[in-house]
Design a protein around this motif. Structure first.
Motif, PDB file in Angstrom:
ATOM      1  N   ARG A 185       0.866  -1.335   0.031  1.00 46.70           N
ATOM      2  CA  ARG A 185      -0.006  -0.085   0.048  1.00 46.70           C
ATOM      3  C   ARG A 185       0.852   1.356  -0.168  1.00 46.70           C
ATOM      4  NH1 ARG A 185      -2.805   1.170   5.811  1.00 46.70           N
ATOM      5  NH2 ARG A 185      -2.988   2.995   4.720  1.00 46.70           N
ATOM      6  N   THR A 186       0.480   2.299  -0.585  1.00 40.43           N
ATOM      7  CA  THR A 186       1.038   3.535  -0.413  1.00 40.43           C
ATOM      8  C   THR A 186       1.345   4.009   0.907  1.00 40.43           C
ATOM      9  OG1 THR A 186       0.087   4.024  -2.852  1.00 40.43           O
ATOM     10  CG2 THR A 186       1.208   5.734  -1.452  1.00 40.43           C
ATOM     11  N   CYS A 187       2.276   4.501   1.169  1.00 41.85           N
ATOM     12  CA  CYS A 187       2.628   4.902   2.627  1.00 41.85           C
ATOM     13  C   CYS A 187       1.973   6.260   2.964  1.00 41.85           C
ATOM     14  CB  CYS A 187       4.210   4.962   2.705  1.00 41.85           C
ATOM     15  SG  CYS A 187       4.589   5.644   4.356  1.00 41.85           S
ATOM     16  N   GLU A 188       1.067   6.189   4.033  1.00 36.42           N
ATOM     17  CA  GLU A 188       0.369   7.198   4.400  1.00 36.42           C
ATOM     18  C   GLU A 188       1.165   8.693   4.917  1.00 36.42           C
ATOM     19  OE1 GLU A 188      -2.977   8.015   3.807  1.00 36.42           O
ATOM     20  OE2 GLU A 188      -3.673   6.177   3.070  1.00 36.42           O
ATOM     21  N   PRO A 189       2.061   8.213   5.786  1.00 37.50           N
ATOM     22  CA  PRO A 189       2.898   9.400   6.171  1.00 37.50           C
ATOM     23  C   PRO A 189       3.506  10.125   4.918  1.00 37.50           C
ATOM     24  CG  PRO A 189       3.216   7.605   7.696  1.00 37.50           C
ATOM     25  CD  PRO A 189       2.645   7.197   6.443  1.00 37.50           C
ATOM     26  N   VAL A 190       4.075   9.443   4.094  1.00 35.91           N
ATOM     27  CA  VAL A 190       4.647   9.990   2.707  1.00 35.91           C
ATOM     28  C   VAL A 190       3.993  10.739   2.134  1.00 35.91           C
ATOM     29  CG1 VAL A 190       5.588   9.374   0.698  1.00 35.91           C
ATOM     30  CG2 VAL A 190       6.657   8.300   2.761  1.00 35.91           C
ATOM     31  N   LEU A 191       2.414  10.301   2.083  1.00 35.22           N
ATOM     32  CA  LEU A 191       1.358  11.077   1.326  1.00 35.22           C
ATOM     33  C   LEU A 191       1.269  12.547   1.979  1.00 35.22           C
ATOM     34  CD1 LEU A 191      -1.117   8.467   0.271  1.00 35.22           C
ATOM     35  CD2 LEU A 191       0.414   9.641  -1.202  1.00 35.22           C
ATOM     36  N   SER A 192       1.283  12.409   3.292  1.00 36.57           N
ATOM     37  CA  SER A 192       1.217  13.625   4.179  1.00 36.57           C
ATOM     38  C   SER A 192       2.310  14.750   3.943  1.00 36.57           C
ATOM     39  CB  SER A 192       1.161  13.472   5.763  1.00 36.57           C
ATOM     40  OG  SER A 192      -0.153  12.531   5.908  1.00 36.57           O
ATOM     41  N   ILE A 193       3.500  14.212   3.897  1.00 32.70           N
ATOM     42  CA  ILE A 193       4.663  15.020   3.505  1.00 32.70           C
ATOM     43  C   ILE A 193       4.933  15.481   2.271  1.00 32.70           C
ATOM     44  CG2 ILE A 193       7.225  14.929   3.435  1.00 32.70           C
ATOM     45  CD1 ILE A 193       7.387  12.780   5.616  1.00 32.70           C
ATOM     46  N   LEU A 194       4.154  14.775   1.296  1.00 34.47           N
ATOM     47  CA  LEU A 194       4.038  15.158  -0.159  1.00 34.47           C
ATOM     48  C   LEU A 194       2.921  16.538  -0.061  1.00 34.47           C
ATOM     49  CD1 LEU A 194       4.970  14.522  -3.018  1.00 34.47           C
ATOM     50  CD2 LEU A 194       2.904  13.187  -3.205  1.00 34.47           C
ATOM     51  N   GLU A 195       1.941  16.221   0.623  1.00 35.21           N
ATOM     52  CA  GLU A 195       0.735  17.320   0.516  1.00 35.21           C
ATOM     53  C   GLU A 195       1.488  18.658   1.221  1.00 35.21           C
ATOM     54  OE1 GLU A 195      -3.301  15.575   0.989  1.00 35.21           O
ATOM     55  OE2 GLU A 195      -2.316  15.678   2.820  1.00 35.21           O
ATOM     56  N   GLN A 196       2.594  18.272   2.199  1.00 33.78           N
ATOM     57  CA  GLN A 196       3.141  19.404   3.056  1.00 33.78           C
ATOM     58  C   GLN A 196       3.930  20.273   2.231  1.00 33.78           C
ATOM     59  OE1 GLN A 196       5.180  18.118   6.823  1.00 33.78           O
ATOM     60  NE2 GLN A 196       6.621  19.193   6.329  1.00 33.78           N
ATOM     61  N   THR A 197       4.819  19.494   1.514  1.00 33.41           N
ATOM     62  CA  THR A 197       6.123  19.960   0.798  1.00 33.41           C
ATOM     63  C   THR A 197       5.654  20.531  -0.740  1.00 33.41           C
ATOM     64  OG1 THR A 197       6.626  18.017   0.196  1.00 33.41           O
ATOM     65  CG2 THR A 197       7.802  18.752   1.929  1.00 33.41           C
ATOM     66  N   THR A 198       4.658  20.139  -1.201  1.00 34.04           N
ATOM     67  CA  THR A 198       4.013  20.685  -2.626  1.00 34.04           C
ATOM     68  C   THR A 198       2.965  21.442  -2.390  1.00 34.04           C
ATOM     69  OG1 THR A 198       2.477  18.744  -3.078  1.00 34.04           O
ATOM     70  CG2 THR A 198       4.774  18.478  -3.555  1.00 34.04           C
TER      71      THR A 198
END
Length: 307
Positions: A185-198
């Motif tokens: 599964r796609t890593c949820e914390p990574v998705l959160s960091i992606l939202e935060q940085t972009t």
């Protein structure tokens, strides 16, 4: 980032020149290895930035690997200039330089970070549909041997991923986690960091089983973004630098520094969180349940059988 692109956009650039730049920025542990291949040679750089509680100091914080994956930063003499494919190397070197600067200033991460990539200003090209691929002077197996360190407990693999119709988005996208032949599964914390940085909704690059098999098996691959996963049992997440239109890896004048900057900031934030235990790439208990029910998929990391 701008200084490094100017450094790399030089037909005479070497790994030693890039390492000298990183040393000036405070990276304390650097190594350059020249690897000979059937189609030329490439300089592989390994930069290590120790953490306050990392393995190198006897601590318990896990080690993150960041791999800048590419065929070459230049396609000379066929193309003049810095290639789109070179964005992986530019991202990785910029990450190493920034982490080195932070280390010198006292902003040290908890875990160790190992950054690897290659420099080749005159890589070959080869046909590929829908747009030409950058080829590499060395094989994917040689690149994995130089770039995938056994000390890496999780890996971000950064690769230009513009030559396709799969993701029609300019910026960066992440892949689901790949571990030992399984697409998880796609890593949820990574998705959160992606939202935060972009500052945007996260974009996920879809994978097929074909994409996580080794190069050279006569099977179609989207690109090389998940090739590090065939050389390790550690979890790997791809960081794709993407475009709306199809752009060949050997295209020049196609680097968007704002997109590279997104990849750099994203990777640094993941490194902070991963070393602090706040961003596990996968759920070990669920992975054990998967293995118990369905078995291992390690054979996908091999060349398989010819029948």
């Amino acid at each position: 980032m701008i200084e490094l692109q100017e450094l790399l956009d030089d037909p005479a650039v070497t790994g030693e020149a890039a390492a000298a730049y990183l040393e000036r920025e405070g990276v304390p542990d650097l190594a350059v290895t020249r690897v000979e291949g059937e189609k030329g040679e490439a300089d592989f750089i390994r930069a290590v930035i120790p953490g306050t509680d990392g393995r190198l100091s006897g601590g318990n914080a896990p080690t993150l690997g960041i791999v800048g994956r590419l065929g070459g930063i230049g396609a000379r003499p066929a193309r003049i200039g810095f290639t789109s494919d070179g964005d992986g190397a530019l991202s990785a070197l910029t990450i190493a330089a920034k982490l080195g600067q932070m280390h010198t200033r006292g902003d040290r991460l908890k875990g160790d970070v190992i950054v690897t990539t290659q420099i080749c200003p005159n890589a070959p090209t080869r046909p590929h549909d829908p747009v030409p691929f950058m080829d590499s002077p060395v094989t994917s197996a040689q690149a994995n041997e130089a770039e995938v360190d056994p000390a890496m407990e999780a890996i971000l693999s950064i690769d230009t991923t513009k030559g396709n119709r799969i993701v029609n988005h300019r910026g960066i996208a992440v892949t689901p986690t790949v571990k030992d032949g399984w697409i998880l599964r796609t890593c949820e914390p990574v998705l959160s960091i992606l939202e935060q940085t972009t500052g945007k909704l996260p974009v996920v690059l879809p994978l097929t089983m074909q994409d996580i098999t080794p190069y050279g098996n006569d099977i179609y691959h989207l690109n090389s973004i998940l090739q590090p996963s065939v050389a390790t049992e550690a979890p790997v997440i791809g960081v794709a630098i993407t475009a709306v239109s199809q752009v060949a890896g050997c295209a020049t004048g196609a680097t968007h520094l704002e997109d590279v900057d997104e990849a750099v900031r994203f990777a640094i934030e993941v490194a902070k969180a991963y070393g602090a235990g706040a961003c596990p790439f996968y759920d070990p208990q669920e992975f054990d349940r998967i293995l118990g029910r369905y078995g291992r998929m390690s054979h996908l990391r091999t060349m398989g059988e010819q029948k």
